[in-house]
Enzyme design. Structure first.
Site, short mmCIF file in Angstrom:
data_model
loop_
_atom_site.label_atom_id
_atom_site.label_comp_id
_atom_site.label_asym_id
_atom_site.label_seq_id
_atom_site.Cartn_x
_atom_site.Cartn_y
_atom_site.Cartn_z
N CYS A 91 0.84 -1.20 0.00
CA CYS A 91 0.00 0.00 0.00
C CYS A 91 0.87 1.24 0.00
O CYS A 91 2.10 1.16 0.11
CB CYS A 91 -0.94 0.01 1.21
N CYS A 128 3.41 1.71 2.75
CA CYS A 128 4.68 1.01 2.60
C CYS A 128 5.70 1.91 1.92
O CYS A 128 6.86 2.01 2.34
CB CYS A 128 4.51 -0.26 1.76
N ASP A 178 11.15 28.22 -32.36
CA ASP A 178 12.26 28.56 -33.24
C ASP A 178 11.77 28.26 -34.66
O ASP A 178 10.79 27.54 -34.83
CB ASP A 178 13.47 27.69 -32.88
N ASP A 194 15.66 23.33 -31.16
CA ASP A 194 16.47 22.15 -31.45
C ASP A 194 17.29 21.70 -30.26
O ASP A 194 18.02 20.72 -30.34
CB ASP A 194 17.37 22.39 -32.67
N ASP A 214 19.17 26.95 -28.93
CA ASP A 214 18.05 27.53 -28.20
C ASP A 214 18.09 27.17 -26.72
O ASP A 214 17.10 27.34 -26.01
CB ASP A 214 16.72 27.04 -28.80
#
Length: 809
Positions: free
Chosen positions: A108, A111, A507, A706, A710
């Site tokens: 659960c 745990c 871009d 890319d 950038d």
């Protein structure tokens, strides 16, 4: 090239992969120092994990061919040089490292919180995150895997390594075994519970039947359900508690209270309640295991891409099938037609086409020949080839993708951290409410049996599992669905933030456009034929490396007749080329070059102006001083770019394009695809300023580029989307990587994140609402313990099932 392979080129940037740089940090440092000394090299970026090298350079002062030759020679010298001695071993208080393991035995959410809490108390641990839904643990600290396993084992759980795909495959098998084991335990308990329930409902006074009920319920509690009691006992010895503790106390109390009734017929018994409680819990855990297995389907499919064996070519030329774990770097492997590529490598001999759709999103098979890179897990076509292994184990592209998806699924959202704090206090609070319920009913002159039944119902109905599963299961399914669509999300926070985006900044080159200029229009004057011009231009442009020249050369290839060569050639930077072909003077360039050469271009002036207004670059062609043709060259928008922008607009997002290109070209492309706002001639610093400006205006901004030039804007954006290929996925710095170049995946990613967050909100509403309503009802004596156990089991299953709805979209 002997020591490298060119994998991507633009006019001023190249990307190469050098096997000799993989995992060689020192060689990378030396190479970067040497390259940066050259004045024509503007920027160098090396990723040692995959031997990737990106170089920004000035082609006027350093042509690409010369750069590659120099780079190949330097790499050869680096390989020949002896390696530096290994560094001394790291001390216990050394650098922080990451360790990921799978945990078996968690039942659960409590745990998971217990394991997390224990590890965070360890001074060697900086942070620890346990994902209950995927049963994984990620630890950052100076602690090693053995230390992590020791802490986990002390709590009664088992840690298993998950570094390689083979280890992950074993975990998948264990997952299937757990489902089968859960089913077996439930079926056993169900068969034993049926006679106990029938006997209990008969309200009999038979000593023999009570002995039967006692025997069968004992077998259920300490046989089929022994894992519940074993875990509760292990935690009790350490002063800890979880949901198993509540179930063990509730069912155990009902069973223990009933024992005197075996000998005293006037003593009420709850054997059927104890048996039914455990059986319903086992049913819930079986259904939960099955549902969690479906939620992790994306990871399982990725793991199963890697074959278990490879066909290795030995030194004597013989071929033997070996386990994928036995494959080493530099091994030669044969890949037969229809086989999966065993691991990452490079083709040595042979030709084939490979389906890379599952890795890169490329829909068509990719042709491979000697020198080409291949990715492990991809399906080979009809050809056969021999490959050299360049990456194994956890260093492969496929393993990197699995780790990326794993990391995204294991990340906790801000809302989940609040849920964790609630759940951590939940079990003790429920224990207190159950005790008060018992005392309250007992002091109200009700029989002890009734007080016990109501307190047991409180213990059983209040399960934090549904709360614990509400967020991680939705994230697992959401990120898995994203991976199927070629959208790789690096962390859960990016998934949450993407749902709130209001503006997307693009871009242009390589993102909205293909990044590869092509001839879009031709205007040929009378007196010249297409084939004649193609033959002359192919020879004239053969010696030029300019991107416009390459576009014209590509146009000439299918149209040119006989092969000619230029007897004289002169490249004039920024203007064009002059060449002598077959005795004729060929001038290819802009209007300035024609003016310098005293050539009248009036016949083509109107056409040149029309093309320039469309954002295209006009290139003039003259033969022996006479105007012959004009070519229009442009970087075309990606296929489906307009539809992708329209999708974003339908989602209510504003679109902005920030590009370094000139105003006319930028606005033309923006009109073609439907971009709202344009920022032209933008440097990387300008793009960063655009992101900041939008954020200051209260916008949530996503940036797509890319991932290299950038980088500042991608890092500053609320969510960074990077266009990448298969080998880039595991190393991109952006929050989300889109493979295959399809920007429609931006809209798909945003839409999927919104649906995922909606599912999470639904899960939390029902899980919290369930507990808020059910605990008072149980304390008021309105819930039978058996019904409470069944409702508790179904609450967890319902949360997982709701998350699985994302798979249908």
């Amino acid at each position: 090239m002997k020591n490298l392979q060119l994998v991507h080129r633009l006019s001023r940037r190249i990307r190469v992969v050098a096997p000799s740089l993989i995992k060689e940090q020192e060689r990378c440092y030396i190479l970067e120092i040497l390259l940066r000394k050259h004045p024509a090299i503007k920027e160098v970026r090396i990723v040692p994990d995959i031997g990737s090298l990106v170089i920004h350079f000035d082609p006027a002062n350093l042509p690409e061919a010369r750069l590659l030759a120099t780079l190949d020679a330097v790499l050869g010298n680096l390989i020949a040089a002896p390696k530096a001695p290994p560094p001394p071993p790291v001390a216990i208080d050394g650098p922080v490292r990451e360790c990921s393991v799978a945990i078996e035995g968690m039942t659960c959410a409590s745990c998971a919180l217990l394991v997390e809490m224990k590890l965070k108390r360890d001074p060697r641990v900086r942070s620890a995150v346990v994902n209950f839904a995927s049963a994984t643990l990620t630890v950052f600290g100076v602690i090693d895997r053995e230390g992590v396993s020791e802490v986990v084992a002390r709590l009664g759980y088992e840690a298993r390594p998950m570094d390689t795909l083979s280890q992950r495959r074993l975990l998948v098998e264990r997952e299937r075994e757990r489902v089968e084991e859960a089913k077996k335990r439930f079926v056993q308990a169900a068969w034993l519970t049926v006679p106990v329930m029938i006997s209990g409902m008969a309200m009999h006074r038979s000593p023999a039947l009570r002995v039967l009920e006692f025997g069968l319920s004992t077998a259920i509690l300490f046989g089929s359900s022994n894992s519940i009691f074993r875990k509760a006992w292990t935690l009790a010895k350490q002063g800890e508690a979880n949901m198993d503790t509540l179930i063990a106390i509730g069912s155990g109390a009902a069973w223990a209270y009933s024992i005197p009734g075996v000998f005293k017929m006037n003593h009420h018994v709850y054997f059927e309640s104890a048996a039914a409680i455990c059986t319903f819990v086992l049913l819930g855990r079986y259904m939960e295991e099955r549902a969690k297995g479906k939620a992790s389907e994306a990871i399982r499919k990725l793991i199963e891409l890697q074959p278990e064996t490879a066909l290795r070519i030995e030194a004597d030329g013989s071929e033997h099938e070996v386990s994928i774990d036995d494959v080493q770097l530099g091994d030669c492997l044969r890949v037969r037609a229809g086989d999966k590529v065993p691991t990452d490598g490079r083709v040595l001999e042979g030709n084939s086409s490979i389906d890379e759709a599952m890795i890169t999103g490329e829909s068509l098979p990719v042709a491979k020949a000697a020198g080409d890179a291949v990715i492990g897990g991809c399906l080979n076509g009809n050809g056969s080839f021999v490959m050299s292994v360049t990456a194994i184990g956890g260093d492969t592209v496929l393993s990197g993708i699995v780790k990326l998806v794993d990391h995204a699924q294991g990340t906790k959202l801000p809302v989940q951290k609040l849920v964790d704090r609630i759940s951590a206090r939940f079990v003790p609070a429920v224990g207190g409410v159950a005790a008060l319920t018992f005392v309250g009913w007992a002091l109200s002159a009700h029989p002890v049996s009734k007080a016990l039944a109501h307190s047991v119902a409180v213990l059983l109905i209040a399960c934090p599992c549904a709360l614990g599963l509400a967020t991680p299961t939705a994230i697992m399914v959401g990120t898995g669905q994203a991976a199927k669509r070629g959208i790789y999300i690096r962390n859960g926070e990016a998934l949450e933030t993407a749902s709130k985006l209001t503006t997307i900044v693009f871009d242009k080159t390589g993102t909205i456009t293909e990044g590869k200029p092509v001839v879009t229009d031709t205007f040929i004057l009378p007196g010249f034929s297409e084939a004649q011009l193609a033959t002359l231009l192919a020879a004239a442009e053969a010696g030029s490396e300019h991107f416009l020249a390459r576009a014209i050369a590509d146009w000439c290839k299918p149209r040119a007749g006989e092969s000619l060569s230029a007897s004289e050639f002169s490249a004039l930077p920024g203007r064009g080329v002059i060449a002598t072909v077959d005795g004729q003077c060929i001038v290819v360039g802009n209007a300035a070059l024609l003016a310098e050469e005293g050539i009248d271009s009036a016949a083509l002036a109107d056409e040149a102006m029309r093309l320039a207004e469309q954002g295209k670059t006009p290139v003039f062609v003259t033969v022996d001083g006479q105007s012959a043709a004009i070519f229009a060259i442009a970087d075309q928008p990606r296929k489906g770019a307009r539809e992708a922008i329209a999708l974003l607009h339908r989602l209510g997002l504003k679109t902005v394009m920030a590009t370094g290109d000139v105003e006319a070209v930028a606005r033309h492309v923006a009109r073609e695809v439907g971009i709202d706002e344009v920022v032209a001639r933008a440097t990387p610093a300008d793009k960063l300023a655009v992101i900041r400006r939008l954020q200051e205006a209260g916008q949530k901004v996503g940036m797509i580029g890319d991932g290299i030039n950038d980088a500042p804007a991608l890092a500053a954006a609320d969510v960074g989307f990077a266009i990448g290929g298969g080998a880039d996925i595991a190393v991109e710095s952006a929050d989300i990587t889109l493979v295959g170049g399809d920007i429609a995946r931006v809209a798909a990613g945003v839409e999927l994140s919104r649906k995922t967050m909606a599912i999470i909100r639904q899960n939390l509403f029902w899980a919290l609402g369930y507990n808020v309503i059910s605990i008072p009802v149980a304390a008021a004596g309105r819930l039978n313990p058996m019904i409470a156990a069944a409702a508790m089991a179904m609450s967890s299953v319902s949360v997982v099932t709701n998350s699985l709805r994302l798979q249908k979209d």
